[in-house]
Scaffold this motif. Structure first.
Motif, PDB file in Angstrom:
ATOM      1  N   VAL A 266       0.677  -1.284  -0.036  1.00  0.00           N
ATOM      2  CA  VAL A 266       0.240   0.037  -0.304  1.00  0.00           C
ATOM      3  C   VAL A 266       0.475   1.204   0.070  1.00  0.00           C
ATOM      4  N   ILE A 267       1.579   1.430   1.265  1.00  0.00           N
ATOM      5  CA  ILE A 267       3.010   2.174   1.237  1.00  0.00           C
ATOM      6  C   ILE A 267       3.868   2.884  -0.186  1.00  0.00           C
ATOM      7  N   CYS A 268       4.363   1.852  -0.630  1.00  0.00           N
ATOM      8  CA  CYS A 268       4.681   2.073  -2.326  1.00  0.00           C
ATOM      9  C   CYS A 268       4.124   2.353  -3.572  1.00  0.00           C
ATOM     10  N   THR A 269       2.933   1.636  -3.370  1.00  0.00           N
ATOM     11  CA  THR A 269       2.311   1.861  -4.312  1.00  0.00           C
ATOM     12  C   THR A 269       2.375   2.939  -4.721  1.00  0.00           C
ATOM     13  N   TYR A 270       1.591   3.777  -3.007  1.00  0.00           N
ATOM     14  CA  TYR A 270       0.972   5.681  -3.257  1.00  0.00           C
ATOM     15  C   TYR A 270       2.505   6.199  -3.583  1.00  0.00           C
ATOM     16  N   LEU A 271       3.582   5.998  -2.804  1.00  0.00           N
ATOM     17  CA  LEU A 271       4.808   7.031  -3.054  1.00  0.00           C
ATOM     18  C   LEU A 271       5.327   6.734  -4.503  1.00  0.00           C
ATOM     19  N   ILE A 272       5.438   4.855  -5.019  1.00  0.00           N
ATOM     20  CA  ILE A 272       5.506   5.506  -6.373  1.00  0.00           C
ATOM     21  C   ILE A 272       5.528   5.491  -7.601  1.00  0.00           C
ATOM     22  N   LEU A 273       3.997   4.535  -7.599  1.00  0.00           N
ATOM     23  CA  LEU A 273       2.728   5.035  -8.210  1.00  0.00           C
ATOM     24  C   LEU A 273       2.002   5.992  -8.512  1.00  0.00           C
ATOM     25  N   GLY A 274       2.048   6.796  -6.920  1.00  0.00           N
ATOM     26  CA  GLY A 274       0.733   7.577  -6.773  1.00  0.00           C
ATOM     27  C   GLY A 274      -0.717   6.655  -7.047  1.00  0.00           C
ATOM     28  N   GLN A 275      -0.815   5.343  -7.264  1.00  0.00           N
ATOM     29  CA  GLN A 275      -2.331   4.829  -6.222  1.00  0.00           C
ATOM     30  C   GLN A 275      -2.744   4.822  -4.889  1.00  0.00           C
TER      31      GLN A 275
ATOM     32  N   GLY B  30      12.531  -9.627   9.438  1.00  0.00           N
ATOM     33  CA  GLY B  30      11.609  -9.980   8.287  1.00  0.00           C
ATOM     34  C   GLY B  30      10.926  -8.946   7.514  1.00  0.00           C
ATOM     35  N   VAL B  31      10.911  -7.928   8.495  1.00  0.00           N
ATOM     36  CA  VAL B  31      10.295  -6.224   7.951  1.00  0.00           C
ATOM     37  C   VAL B  31      11.171  -6.023   6.444  1.00  0.00           C
ATOM     38  N   LEU B  32      12.311  -6.041   6.614  1.00  0.00           N
ATOM     39  CA  LEU B  32      12.888  -5.852   4.638  1.00  0.00           C
ATOM     40  C   LEU B  32      13.175  -6.486   4.527  1.00  0.00           C
ATOM     41  N   ALA B  33      12.560  -7.930   4.582  1.00  0.00           N
ATOM     42  CA  ALA B  33      11.763  -9.003   3.353  1.00  0.00           C
ATOM     43  C   ALA B  33      10.562  -8.154   2.652  1.00  0.00           C
ATOM     44  N   SER B  34       9.747  -8.355   3.948  1.00  0.00           N
ATOM     45  CA  SER B  34       8.375  -7.576   3.519  1.00  0.00           C
ATOM     46  C   SER B  34       8.439  -6.307   2.640  1.00  0.00           C
ATOM     47  N   LEU B  35       9.638  -5.407   2.831  1.00  0.00           N
ATOM     48  CA  LEU B  35       9.660  -4.248   1.685  1.00  0.00           C
ATOM     49  C   LEU B  35       9.805  -4.073   1.134  1.00  0.00           C
ATOM     50  N   CYS B  36      10.954  -5.348   1.070  1.00  0.00           N
ATOM     51  CA  CYS B  36      12.102  -6.074  -0.678  1.00  0.00           C
ATOM     52  C   CYS B  36      10.552  -6.506  -1.127  1.00  0.00           C
ATOM     53  N   VAL B  37      10.157  -7.442  -0.734  1.00  0.00           N
ATOM     54  CA  VAL B  37       8.759  -8.128  -1.493  1.00  0.00           C
ATOM     55  C   VAL B  37       8.285  -7.137  -2.812  1.00  0.00           C
ATOM     56  N   ALA B  38       7.577  -5.663  -1.482  1.00  0.00           N
ATOM     57  CA  ALA B  38       6.310  -5.364  -2.032  1.00  0.00           C
ATOM     58  C   ALA B  38       7.168  -4.455  -3.661  1.00  0.00           C
ATOM     59  N   LEU B  39       8.776  -3.661  -3.618  1.00  0.00           N
ATOM     60  CA  LEU B  39       9.466  -3.159  -4.419  1.00  0.00           C
ATOM     61  C   LEU B  39       9.647  -4.251  -5.049  1.00  0.00           C
ATOM     62  N   ASN B  40       9.345  -5.064  -5.043  1.00  0.00           N
ATOM     63  CA  ASN B  40       9.862  -6.556  -6.242  1.00  0.00           C
ATOM     64  C   ASN B  40       8.474  -6.736  -7.330  1.00  0.00           C
ATOM     65  N   ALA B  41       7.414  -6.260  -6.788  1.00  0.00           N
ATOM     66  CA  ALA B  41       6.637  -6.337  -7.070  1.00  0.00           C
ATOM     67  C   ALA B  41       6.216  -5.399  -8.233  1.00  0.00           C
ATOM     68  N   ILE B  42       6.414  -4.575  -7.720  1.00  0.00           N
ATOM     69  CA  ILE B  42       6.329  -2.617  -8.597  1.00  0.00           C
ATOM     70  C   ILE B  42       7.630  -2.491  -9.727  1.00  0.00           C
ATOM     71  N   TYR B  43       9.150  -3.345  -9.325  1.00  0.00           N
ATOM     72  CA  TYR B  43      10.058  -3.283 -10.226  1.00  0.00           C
ATOM     73  C   TYR B  43       9.806  -4.413 -11.333  1.00  0.00           C
ATOM     74  N   THR B  44       9.078  -4.917 -10.695  1.00  0.00           N
ATOM     75  CA  THR B  44       8.533  -6.720 -11.805  1.00  0.00           C
ATOM     76  C   THR B  44       7.466  -6.092 -13.091  1.00  0.00           C
ATOM     77  N   SER B  45       6.805  -5.435 -12.143  1.00  0.00           N
ATOM     78  CA  SER B  45       5.319  -4.469 -13.508  1.00  0.00           C
ATOM     79  C   SER B  45       6.211  -4.384 -14.500  1.00  0.00           C
ATOM     80  N   ARG B  46       7.677  -3.328 -14.594  1.00  0.00           N
ATOM     81  CA  ARG B  46       8.213  -2.361 -15.256  1.00  0.00           C
ATOM     82  C   ARG B  46       8.928  -3.774 -15.979  1.00  0.00           C
ATOM     83  N   SER B  47       9.636  -4.809 -15.119  1.00  0.00           N
ATOM     84  CA  SER B  47      10.348  -4.971 -16.229  1.00  0.00           C
ATOM     85  C   SER B  47      10.547  -6.454 -17.567  1.00  0.00           C
TER      86      SER B  47
END
Length: 344
Positions: free
Chosen positions: A125-134, A172-189
């Motif tokens: 939720v946080i990353c999609t708002y900050l990066i994609l504006g969703q 675990g928290v850092l892994a969760s953050l990277c999983v969220a970022l991974n979804a965004i960067y995967t969509s772009r790659s």
């Protein structure tokens, strides 16, 4: 019940069963490799080897597909430095995701592993708002509040039980953050590799093989591996290879389950699998957990399942009346519907 109906039920049963077997098996096998008695104390090396196995399997299946096109269906694999560079930003996030994921599993018990990594939805939720504006609806944000509450209750109860690993929780928290970022960067790659998730998997893991080398050097794992008593043990390398195969298969069985059921059913299956995995871990290691510890798991599982259901309803409304949306946002919605179990 007709033959076609029985066949459909059988397909769903085998797809869900395969997903559960490989997902739960990978977690328990990695836990043994990472922190079992007399095991190698080199989590980055274990993760690096799993990347090697994945790349090898991608090229092997690609070769078999060319030799037996009617039997094996797999995209053609080839090396392209330009594609490798374009995928590199995703690969950096990917290395963080699988590295922190295994470091978390090394320091926390399998019973707490799901709760320890439960903030992925919140970071989505946080990353999609900050990066994609969703933006996210109030109901979905309320579900995130439930997940956060369950997470902190679980951490508190681990502390009360005397089994809390602060480093494990941080990983675990850092892994969760990277999983969220991974979804965004995967969509772009994905577009860089012709929308082939397998080709992206190959380049991702190939880049990761080289990215892990300096990390292992600075962490001193090369020395740890060199002096490991079981370095030439057939059992050790067999288990390492099986874990790599299981990691590779997770990509396949996740897609198979989604194809045989639906993204919503896949997420429900993942939630049920997490509950079963927790109970299995508590039973296997004969752990005694207080009532509030179990409550934390129930809250996280309920919040995650409710979030999935709400997002599915909202996405169905968007299909009926779709607003203008950037391609990255639309692609990310599809990936979020599929969940993040491939990060297990």
């Amino acid at each position: 019940m007709g033959e076609s109906t029985r066949g459909q039920y059988a397909k769903v049963f085998f797809a869900v069963s395969a997903y559960w077997v490989f997902s739960i098996g990978l977690v328990f096998l990695n836990k043994y490799l990472l922190s079992g008695q007399d095991q190698l104390d080199a989590p980055l090396f274990v993760t690096w080897y799993q990347c090697v196995v994945t790349v090898a399997l991608c090229f092997l299946l690609s070769k078999l597909s060319q030799s037996f096109p009617n039997t094996v269906h797999f995209p053609k694999m080839y090396l392209d430095q330009k594609l490798s560079r374009e995928v590199l930003p995703l690969s950096i996030v990917f290395v963080g995701m699988i590295g922190f994921n295994n470091l978390c599993l090394k320091y926390v018990g399998v019973s707490f592993y799901y709760v320890g990594r439960s903030l992925t939805t919140v970071f989505n939720v946080i990353c999609t708002y900050l990066i994609l504006g969703q933006k996210t609806s109030g109901r979905a944000i309320a579900c995130c509040g439930l997940i956060i509450g369950g997470f902190f209750l679980g951490v508190n109860q681990e502390d009360v039980a005397g089994s809390l690993s602060v480093s494990g929780v941080v990983y675990g928290v850092l892994a969760s953050l990277c999983v969220a970022l991974n979804a965004i960067y995967t969509s772009r790659s994905l577009s860089c590799v012709g929308d082939s998730i397998w080709r992206l998997t190959m380049y991702n893991n190939l880049n990761a093989i080289f990215l892990f080398l300096p990390l292992m050097l600075f962490s001193g794992e090369f020395g740890t591996v060199a002096f490991f008593p079981g370095l030439f043990s057939h059992t050790f390398w067999t288990l390492m290879t099986i874990s790599g195969v299981f990691g590779f298969m997770m990509g396949y069985v996740t897609g198979w389950q989604i194809q045989a059921t639906s993204p919503l059913t896949h997420n429900i299956s993942g939630t049920a699998k997490a509950a079963a995995q927790t109970v299995m871990a508590v039973t296997y290691w004969s752990e005694v957990k207080p009532f509030l510890w179990w409550c934390s798991n129930v809250v996280v599982l309920f919040g995650s399942a409710l979030y999935t259901w709400i997002k599915m309803l909202e996405n169905r409304r968007r299909v009926v009346d779709p607003p203008a949306r950037k391609p990255d946002q639309q692609r990310l919605l599809s990936r979020n519907d599929e969940g993040d179990e491939s990060a297990v």
